[in-house]
Design a protein around this motif. Structure first.
Motif, short mmCIF file in Angstrom:
data_model
loop_
_atom_site.label_atom_id
_atom_site.label_comp_id
_atom_site.label_asym_id
_atom_site.label_seq_id
_atom_site.Cartn_x
_atom_site.Cartn_y
_atom_site.Cartn_z
N ASP A 85 0.83 -1.21 0.00
CA ASP A 85 0.00 0.00 0.00
C ASP A 85 0.87 1.26 0.00
O ASP A 85 0.50 2.27 -0.62
CB ASP A 85 -0.92 0.00 1.23
CG ASP A 85 -2.01 -1.06 1.15
OD1 ASP A 85 -2.29 -1.54 0.03
OD2 ASP A 85 -2.58 -1.40 2.20
N ASN A 119 2.01 1.79 -3.49
CA ASN A 119 0.84 2.17 -4.28
C ASN A 119 0.54 3.66 -4.14
O ASN A 119 0.20 4.35 -5.11
CB ASN A 119 -0.40 1.38 -3.85
CG ASN A 119 -0.36 -0.06 -4.30
OD1 ASN A 119 0.39 -0.43 -5.19
ND2 ASN A 119 -1.18 -0.90 -3.68
N ALA A 149 -12.48 -1.77 -11.86
CA ALA A 149 -12.50 -1.77 -10.39
C ALA A 149 -12.80 -3.16 -9.86
O ALA A 149 -12.20 -3.60 -8.87
CB ALA A 149 -13.55 -0.78 -9.89
N ARG A 198 -9.59 -5.28 -10.29
CA ARG A 198 -8.52 -4.88 -9.39
C ARG A 198 -8.87 -5.24 -7.94
O ARG A 198 -8.01 -5.69 -7.18
CB ARG A 198 -8.25 -3.39 -9.52
CG ARG A 198 -7.10 -2.85 -8.67
CD ARG A 198 -5.78 -3.57 -8.95
NE ARG A 198 -5.37 -3.52 -10.33
CZ ARG A 198 -4.68 -2.51 -10.87
NH1 ARG A 198 -4.36 -1.46 -10.15
NH2 ARG A 198 -4.32 -2.58 -12.14
N ALA A 199 -10.12 -5.05 -7.56
CA ALA A 199 -10.54 -5.39 -6.21
C ALA A 199 -10.39 -6.89 -5.95
O ALA A 199 -9.97 -7.33 -4.88
CB ALA A 199 -11.99 -4.96 -5.98
N GLU A 228 -6.85 -7.78 -5.37
CA GLU A 228 -6.38 -7.33 -4.06
C GLU A 228 -7.12 -8.00 -2.91
O GLU A 228 -7.11 -7.52 -1.78
CB GLU A 228 -6.51 -5.81 -3.97
CG GLU A 228 -5.61 -5.09 -4.98
CD GLU A 228 -5.80 -3.59 -4.98
OE1 GLU A 228 -6.73 -3.11 -4.28
OE2 GLU A 228 -5.04 -2.90 -5.68
N ALA A 284 -11.04 -6.00 -2.11
CA ALA A 284 -11.04 -4.60 -1.69
C ALA A 284 -12.36 -3.94 -2.08
O ALA A 284 -13.09 -4.44 -2.94
CB ALA A 284 -9.87 -3.86 -2.33
N GLU A 336 -14.90 -1.99 -3.96
CA GLU A 336 -14.90 -1.66 -5.38
C GLU A 336 -15.06 -0.17 -5.64
O GLU A 336 -14.46 0.37 -6.57
CB GLU A 336 -15.99 -2.46 -6.11
CG GLU A 336 -15.64 -3.93 -6.27
CD GLU A 336 -16.63 -4.67 -7.15
OE1 GLU A 336 -17.33 -4.02 -7.95
OE2 GLU A 336 -16.71 -5.91 -7.02
N THR A 393 -11.81 1.46 -4.95
CA THR A 393 -10.86 1.04 -5.98
C THR A 393 -11.13 1.80 -7.28
O THR A 393 -10.20 2.24 -7.96
CB THR A 393 -10.97 -0.47 -6.23
OG1 THR A 393 -10.68 -1.18 -5.02
CG2 THR A 393 -10.00 -0.91 -7.31
N SER A 412 -9.78 5.25 -7.01
CA SER A 412 -8.32 5.21 -7.08
C SER A 412 -7.84 5.06 -8.51
O SER A 412 -6.89 5.73 -8.94
CB SER A 412 -7.79 4.06 -6.22
OG SER A 412 -6.39 3.95 -6.33
#
Length: 225
Positions: A96, A99, A157, A160-161, A164, A167, A169, A172, A175
């Motif tokens: 993190d 990131n 999203a 990517r969630a 990870e 995470a 959504e 994400t 982000s």
């Protein structure tokens, strides 16, 4: 593959979460090519800056030390590696902390110039799939195949969630959109669709279908060669 041209460079650019890494590794593996993740290089530089106590929001401070770390990327698509001064940072660069810091570090022109040299050295005589955000436009503008991947923000999203570990959504998605704004708005080597690049919206496709499409582009180049 006989239809793969000698010295081939495949440039894969696109937005965060659009499938660049998975697609690039899959294409490289299927065609027997090397693979280079330029994003990991920027993360490695960021990791080093944080370890060195550099204020990543101070562009001058980052620029002053950009030449110091020795960053080496492995190019095996089945087991890509990244090392800084001989230390494997493949896991550490996904933290993190990194990131949150990679965007300001990546925007520093001296960082981009330094890593451009490293990236072009890794590309060498070709036979490689290279992924990033400025490959077709800056790093390898003469690449025989250029691809620009995008996807709907919600799909990005969700992917990517899931990567990870579940995470949030919505967070994400915000982000990813913020990263888009930074990447497209920076003065040096912004994220753009390079001249001659084929745009692929991956929203509706499986990973294998996207890989199939990119491999077909490579095959078409080989047939024309």
């Amino acid at each position: 593959m006989s239809s793969t041209p000698s010295g081939l460079v495949v440039a894969v650019d696109g937005t965060s979460g659009s499938g660049k890494s998975s697609t690039s590794r899959g294409v490289a593996s299927r065609l027997g090519l090397r693979y280079l993740d330029t994003g990991a290089m920027f993360r490695a530089m960021t990791w080093w800056m944080l370890r060195a106590g550099v204020d990543v929001h101070d562009a001058a401070a980052v620029a002053a030390r950009a030449a110091e770390p020795r960053i080496v990327s492995g190019t095996d698509p089945l087991a890509p590696t990244i090392a800084v001064d001989g230390t494997d940072v493949s896991v550490a660069i996904r933290s993190d902390e990194v990131n949150a810091a990679v965007s300001p570090v990546s925007a520093v022109p001296e960082v981009r110039r330094r890593l451009l040299e490293v990236q072009r050295e890794a590309i060498g005589a070709g036979g490689i799939v290279v992924e990033g955000r400025d490959i077709g436009s800056v790093v390898a503008p003469d690449a025989q195949v250029k691809v620009f991947l995008t996807a709907d923000p919600a799909a990005r999203a969700q992917r990517r969630a899931a990567e990870e570990g579940g995470a949030d959504e919505d967070a994400t998605r915000e982000s990813l959109l913020n990263r888009d704004r930074i990447d497209t708005g920076r003065a040096t080597a912004p994220l753009v669709q390079a001249d001659g690049a084929v745009h692929l919206d991956t929203t509706a496709y499986t990973l294998e279908q996207v890989i199939d499409q990119v491999v077909a582009l490579v095959t078409a180049v080989g047939e024309r060669a």
